[in-house]
Design a protein around this motif. Structure first.
Motif, PDB file in Angstrom:
ATOM      1  N   GLU A  66      13.116 -30.115  -5.711  1.00 15.36           N
ATOM      2  CA  GLU A  66      13.216 -30.197  -7.168  1.00 15.36           C
ATOM      3  C   GLU A  66      13.378 -28.813  -7.791  1.00 15.36           C
ATOM      4  OE1 GLU A  66      13.686 -31.631 -10.813  1.00 15.36           O
ATOM      5  OE2 GLU A  66      13.440 -32.931  -9.068  1.00 15.36           O
ATOM      6  N   MET A  74      15.336 -27.798 -11.443  1.00 12.73           N
ATOM      7  CA  MET A  74      14.329 -27.777 -12.490  1.00 12.73           C
ATOM      8  C   MET A  74      14.094 -26.369 -13.022  1.00 12.73           C
ATOM      9  SD  MET A  74      10.308 -28.761 -12.483  1.00 12.73           S
ATOM     10  CE  MET A  74       9.878 -27.031 -12.340  1.00 12.73           C
ATOM     11  N   GLY A  77      16.503 -25.258 -15.557  1.00 14.92           N
ATOM     12  CA  GLY A  77      16.167 -25.782 -16.873  1.00 14.92           C
ATOM     13  C   GLY A  77      15.075 -24.982 -17.553  1.00 14.92           C
ATOM     14  N   ASP A 240      11.484 -32.858 -20.920  1.00 14.80           N
ATOM     15  CA  ASP A 240      11.753 -34.094 -20.182  1.00 14.80           C
ATOM     16  C   ASP A 240      12.385 -33.873 -18.814  1.00 14.80           C
ATOM     17  OD1 ASP A 240      14.294 -33.316 -20.961  1.00 14.80           O
ATOM     18  OD2 ASP A 240      14.621 -35.014 -22.316  1.00 14.80           O
ATOM     19  N   PHE A 241      12.825 -32.644 -18.514  1.00 13.76           N
ATOM     20  CA  PHE A 241      13.420 -32.405 -17.197  1.00 13.76           C
ATOM     21  C   PHE A 241      12.375 -32.020 -16.139  1.00 13.76           C
ATOM     22  CE2 PHE A 241      13.814 -28.385 -19.573  1.00 13.76           C
ATOM     23  CZ  PHE A 241      13.168 -27.501 -18.714  1.00 13.76           C
TER      24      PHE A 241
END
Length: 262
Positions: A66, A74, A77, A240-241
């Protein structure tokens, strides 16, 4: 074959090898001891610990994927969130404090095409990053001509006061071992920003054990002359990510952003 960038990972591969290897050894030992009729409690303990270690290894592998750039993305982000809160036209000099493997540095170089960037890190054998790795990543990304990498201590930087037009840092301040009070690392970062310059810092700001009352800290910074200071806490619950399984005390907990203008 095209050479690839290497930005490392919050979950180093060495840790994964150790977890999977340890689980395999314990489970094999449990099976062998069971077959040989060794004291049952030894077999049981080895088996239980082995299973628990295997579960942790699988969990850490999922987190590793992830976090990985080019996979779960992630962290890309997280970096973009930081850059989005840097209110800057990109004209001048930017400092990336604790650049690691230069992932955020490169993102800033691509976001601010006219900026000259200095990226600083302590690096060292205990970290999964190196200056040469940063330089190679910048070269592969085509931004090496605007970035200078140098070794330094975020608690006591060698730069003159009010040197940079902008400063960024991502999940670094809490790791600075040479500063007992992590608030002092924030103030040191702000010291090197020019009056009127901007900053965007992300760290475990919502962990009171590290930073205390952040509303109080914001008031303190304003009283010391920082013209604009904004704080958003517990970002892992708001972005939200960020998947739920990484919102743990041993992964991401108490994430916050401190940004504004000096």
């Amino acid at each position: 074959m095209r050479e690839k960038t290497n930005y490392g990972n919050w979950v180093p591969e060495k840790a994964l090898y150790m977890l999977f290897g340890g689980a395999a050894i314990l489970l094999v030992a449990a099976i062998v001891s069971g077959v040989m009729g060794v004291v049952p409690v030894i077999t049981w303990i080895a088996g239980v610990i082995g299973v628990l270690m295997l579960v942790m290894a699988v969990y850490m592998l999922i987190c590793h994927e992830e976090f990985a750039f080019g996979k779960g993305n992630m962290m890309a982000g997280v970096h973009q969130h930081l850059v989005d809160h840097l209110d800057w036209d990109g004209k001048g000099e930017l400092l990336d404090i604790g650049c690691g493997a230069a992932a955020l540095t490169v993102r800033c170089a691509k976001a601010f095409l006219e900026a000259e960037i200095t990226a600083m890190d302590y690096w060292g054998a205990e970290w999964n990053y190196a200056k040469e790795q940063c330089e190679n990543n910048a070269r592969l990304e085509g931004v090496a001509n605007r970035i200078t990498f140098q070794k330094g201590d975020a608690a006591k930087m060698e730069f003159e006061t009010e040197t940079f037009d902008a400063a960024v840092s991502n999940f670094v301040f809490h790791e600075v071992r040479t500063a007992k009070d992590k608030r002092d690392v924030v103030k040191e970062a702000l010291r090197v920003v020019k009056k009127g310059g901007v900053f965007s810092f992300q760290d475990m700001f919502s962990q009171k054990a590290l930073y205390g009352d952040m509303d109080e800290f914001v008031r303190e910074l304003k009283a010391e002359g920082i013209s604009e200071v904004y704080y958003i806490g517990n970002l892992e619950k708001k972005l939200d990510f960020i998947p739920g399984y990484v919102k743990t005390p041993w992964m991401i907990s108490g994430m916050g952003i401190l940004y504004g203008r000096k």
